[in-house]
Design a protein around this motif. Structure first.
Motif, PDB file in Angstrom:
ATOM      1  N   ALA A 237       0.714  -1.278   0.031  1.00 33.42           N
ATOM      2  CA  ALA A 237      -0.035   0.071   0.066  1.00 33.42           C
ATOM      3  C   ALA A 237       0.807   1.289   0.036  1.00 33.42           C
ATOM      4  CB  ALA A 237      -0.850   0.007   1.323  1.00 33.42           C
ATOM      5  N   LEU A 238       0.180   2.155  -0.556  1.00 30.71           N
ATOM      6  CA  LEU A 238       0.953   3.556  -0.551  1.00 30.71           C
ATOM      7  C   LEU A 238      -0.210   4.549   0.204  1.00 30.71           C
ATOM      8  CD1 LEU A 238       1.998   4.262  -4.280  1.00 30.71           C
ATOM      9  CD2 LEU A 238       3.452   3.682  -2.402  1.00 30.71           C
ATOM     10  N   VAL A 239       0.777   5.423   0.970  1.00 26.58           N
ATOM     11  CA  VAL A 239      -0.275   6.357   1.691  1.00 26.58           C
ATOM     12  C   VAL A 239       0.140   7.648   0.912  1.00 26.58           C
ATOM     13  CG1 VAL A 239      -0.861   7.062   3.955  1.00 26.58           C
ATOM     14  CG2 VAL A 239       0.205   5.079   3.654  1.00 26.58           C
TER      15      VAL A 239
ATOM     16  N   GLY B 174      -4.572  -1.647   9.790  1.00 33.09           N
ATOM     17  CA  GLY B 174      -3.449  -2.394  10.075  1.00 33.09           C
ATOM     18  C   GLY B 174      -2.145  -2.072   9.293  1.00 33.09           C
ATOM     19  N   LEU B 175      -2.000  -0.783   9.269  1.00 29.28           N
ATOM     20  CA  LEU B 175      -0.709  -0.422   8.474  1.00 29.28           C
ATOM     21  C   LEU B 175       0.049   0.850   9.367  1.00 29.28           C
ATOM     22  CD1 LEU B 175      -2.372   0.373   5.003  1.00 29.28           C
ATOM     23  CD2 LEU B 175      -0.951  -1.472   5.626  1.00 29.28           C
ATOM     24  N   GLY B 176       1.260   0.922   9.001  1.00 30.54           N
ATOM     25  CA  GLY B 176       1.850   2.303   9.748  1.00 30.54           C
ATOM     26  C   GLY B 176       3.053   2.577   8.948  1.00 30.54           C
TER      27      GLY B 176
ATOM     28  N   GLN C 185      11.008   6.308   3.536  1.00 29.13           N
ATOM     29  CA  GLN C 185       9.831   5.597   2.851  1.00 29.13           C
ATOM     30  C   GLN C 185       9.102   6.407   1.857  1.00 29.13           C
ATOM     31  OE1 GLN C 185       8.064   3.804   6.813  1.00 29.13           O
ATOM     32  NE2 GLN C 185       9.408   5.498   7.215  1.00 29.13           N
ATOM     33  N   LEU C 186       9.496   7.473   1.509  1.00 31.40           N
ATOM     34  CA  LEU C 186       9.182   8.786   0.671  1.00 31.40           C
ATOM     35  C   LEU C 186       9.443   8.070  -0.703  1.00 31.40           C
ATOM     36  CD1 LEU C 186       7.506  11.356   0.600  1.00 31.40           C
ATOM     37  CD2 LEU C 186       9.997  12.312   0.459  1.00 31.40           C
TER      38      LEU C 186
ATOM     39  N   ALA D  51       3.842   2.044   2.751  1.00 33.90           N
ATOM     40  CA  ALA D  51       3.319   1.662   4.070  1.00 33.90           C
ATOM     41  C   ALA D  51       3.908   0.458   4.584  1.00 33.90           C
ATOM     42  CB  ALA D  51       1.697   1.449   4.151  1.00 33.90           C
ATOM     43  N   HIS D  52       3.725   0.337   5.798  1.00 32.00           N
ATOM     44  CA  HIS D  52       4.056  -1.333   6.264  1.00 32.00           C
ATOM     45  C   HIS D  52       2.928  -1.933   7.113  1.00 32.00           C
ATOM     46  CE1 HIS D  52       8.159  -0.211   5.460  1.00 32.00           C
ATOM     47  NE2 HIS D  52       7.977   0.958   5.812  1.00 32.00           N
ATOM     48  N   ASP D  53       2.923  -3.133   6.915  1.00 28.69           N
ATOM     49  CA  ASP D  53       1.932  -3.968   7.724  1.00 28.69           C
ATOM     50  C   ASP D  53       2.248  -3.700   9.284  1.00 28.69           C
ATOM     51  OD1 ASP D  53       0.470  -4.879   5.684  1.00 28.69           O
ATOM     52  OD2 ASP D  53       1.801  -6.862   5.689  1.00 28.69           O
ATOM     53  N   LEU D  54       1.367  -3.345   9.954  1.00 25.55           N
ATOM     54  CA  LEU D  54       1.575  -3.223  11.681  1.00 25.55           C
ATOM     55  C   LEU D  54       0.138  -3.424  12.443  1.00 25.55           C
ATOM     56  CD1 LEU D  54       3.589  -1.948  13.671  1.00 25.55           C
ATOM     57  CD2 LEU D  54       2.415   0.407  13.392  1.00 25.55           C
ATOM     58  N   ASP D  55       0.098  -4.309  13.044  1.00 30.76           N
ATOM     59  CA  ASP D  55      -0.990  -4.626  14.183  1.00 30.76           C
ATOM     60  C   ASP D  55      -0.982  -4.064  15.506  1.00 30.76           C
ATOM     61  OD1 ASP D  55       0.757  -6.246  15.207  1.00 30.76           O
ATOM     62  OD2 ASP D  55      -0.360  -7.953  15.146  1.00 30.76           O
TER      63      ASP D  55
END
Length: 446
Positions: free
Chosen positions: A98-100, A119-121, A154-155, A199-203
């Protein structure tokens, strides 16, 4: 200054000292400024008009996102307030994941909450009200720095309004040199109205708070040794602060953030610290990432915040001599603070020339300083604190611009090595040859 053209061309708000709400509008978390005009942009078109106006009137353009930068508190200039550009949109990344897409006026707390619901960060700062723009453009050290690197790492793209008032889409394919410069080169190149992050997965995270009593030197040495081999999921900070008021007691503490929900994994990583005399476990529990970001109170209009006599540095090795120097600095001045944050991991994977943030061999960020409280600190004490800090800074490889409270024009030469500064100056010369965007840690065009 004739602002009539602005009032007819801006969809947002144009304020001067004669307007109701002026005093509140010129206050930011960094303090109170005195610009000539404030433009609260409601659209990218408003930003273009504001930039053209500043250029035509030969006034400096002052960009405010979250407002934590000391540059927002200076006199004169055209202050372009981006707080209305605070959109947060998640889209599919063509490369997977995903992109934010984040508006240039968004704040990290809002971003963390919006992403957490999916669920992202992304790696951000420590404070909810800090703006995405300033933090990212300066690099962006935060709780995910060892796992994911800087915010700037991350940009992957941006939308920028140039010094000509023109909108440019920046990617690795379209403008690689400009994207390189935006990853740590500060606000020198235009007004970024949108940031595109991977983005990264983050729960969630596990967050720990430890108290430290007694001599902090053995604790800091153990903390250093733990982080030398710790998993990348772990980032820690150490802080020693004076008591501010009954709601903010002083003392020494360690905070630790672990990516994921595994409490036992964090407790295991911290075991050598928890085994030390004087270290106590205050809390270790799963949290939402947004919930660990600090809140920053807004000062009252006209409130004078105390000065800061010290600085920060990025150090390759947290050796015993540097630890002793930090502790001695804190112990020598009652109204002082010491702060450390672990680096390494993903932060160090990035090459020194891959972004404008070059100090990738640093393994710790360190800050120390005394508060310049009127009536309590004299010139002799200011000189002593400055000298003591300079000795500490000499251990480091660079200054981190986002944690500075000075507008000293010599700071960029302490932030960037010569080869990085030369490349930044070339990019600056192309995109802002007249140095319209000089209210920052300024890179002067060639």
């Amino acid at each position: 200054m004739d602002i009539a053209p602005l009032q007819t061309s801006i969809a947002g708000t144009v304020l001067t000292a004669a307007d109701q709400g002026w005093d509140a509008a010129r206050v930011s978390p960094a303090g109170t400024g005195s610009p000539e005009v404030i433009i609260r942009a409601a659209s990218v078109d408003d930003v273009c008009e504001a930039v053209r106006f500043a250029a035509a009137s030969r006034r400096p353009a002052v960009v405010r996102g979250g407002g934590h930068s000391v540059w927002c508190t200076l006199d004169d200039g055209v202050l372009i307030d981006l707080s209305g550009l605070d959109s947060i949109d998640v889209v599919a990344d063509p490369e997977g994941g995903a992109l934010v897409r984040v508006g240039g006026g968004a704040r990290w707390g809002d971003v963390a909450r919006a992403l957490g619901a999916q669920g992202l960060g992304i790696s951000s700062g420590d404070t909810a009200s800090v703006g995405v723009g300033g933090l990212t453009l300066g690099g962006g050290i935060g709780w995910m720095v060892r796992a994911w690197g800087l915010a700037a790492d991350q940009l992957v793209g941006a939308q920028i309004v140039t010094a000509e008032g023109r909108v440019v889409e920046v990617t690795e394919a379209s403008h690689p040199d400009l994207l390189w410069a935006l990853r740590g080169g500060g606000g020198n190149f235009g007004v970024v109205t949108r940031f595109d992050f991977r983005a990264h997965d983050l729960d969630g995270v596990v967050f720990a708070e430890l108290g430290v009593a007694g001599d902090p030197r053995p604790v800091l040495r153990t903390l250093r040794d733990v982080l030398a081999t710790a998993p990348r999921e772990l980032t820690v900070t150490y802080m020693d602060v004076p008591a501010m008021d009954p709601s903010a007691p002083g003392g020494r503490s360690i905070a630790a953030c672990w990516i994921g929900r595994d409490v036992d994994a964090l407790r295991s990583a911290l075991a050598p610290l928890l085994a030390l005399d004087g270290v106590t476990e205050k809390d270790i529990a799963p949290r939402d990432y947004a919930g660990i970001l600090l809140e920053h109170p807004q000062p009252e209009p006209g409130q004078q915040l105390p000065g800061f006599l010290g600085g920060n540095t990025l150090v390759r090795v947290l050796d015993d001599a540097f630890i002793d120097g930090l502790v001695d600095f804190r112990e020598s001045t009652e109204a002082s603070v010491v702060f450390l944050r672990s680096l390494g991991g993903a932060y160090g994977d990035v090459g020194a020339d891959a972004t404008a943030f070059a100090a990738r061999d640093a393994t710790w960020f360190a800050m120390a300083g005394g508060f310049d409280i009127p009536g309590l600190v004299d010139d002799a004490e200011r000189a002593r604190l400055d000298s003591a800090w300079r000795e500490l800074e000499a251990h480091g490889v660079a200054v981190y611009g986002n944690f500075t409270t000075s507008v000293d024009p010599s700071l960029p030469s302490r932030m960037y090595p010569p080869q990085t500064m030369a490349r930044l100056a070339q990019v600056k010369s192309h995109w802002d040859p007249r140095n319209l965007f000089a209210r920052n840690h300024n890179v002067v065009p060639l």
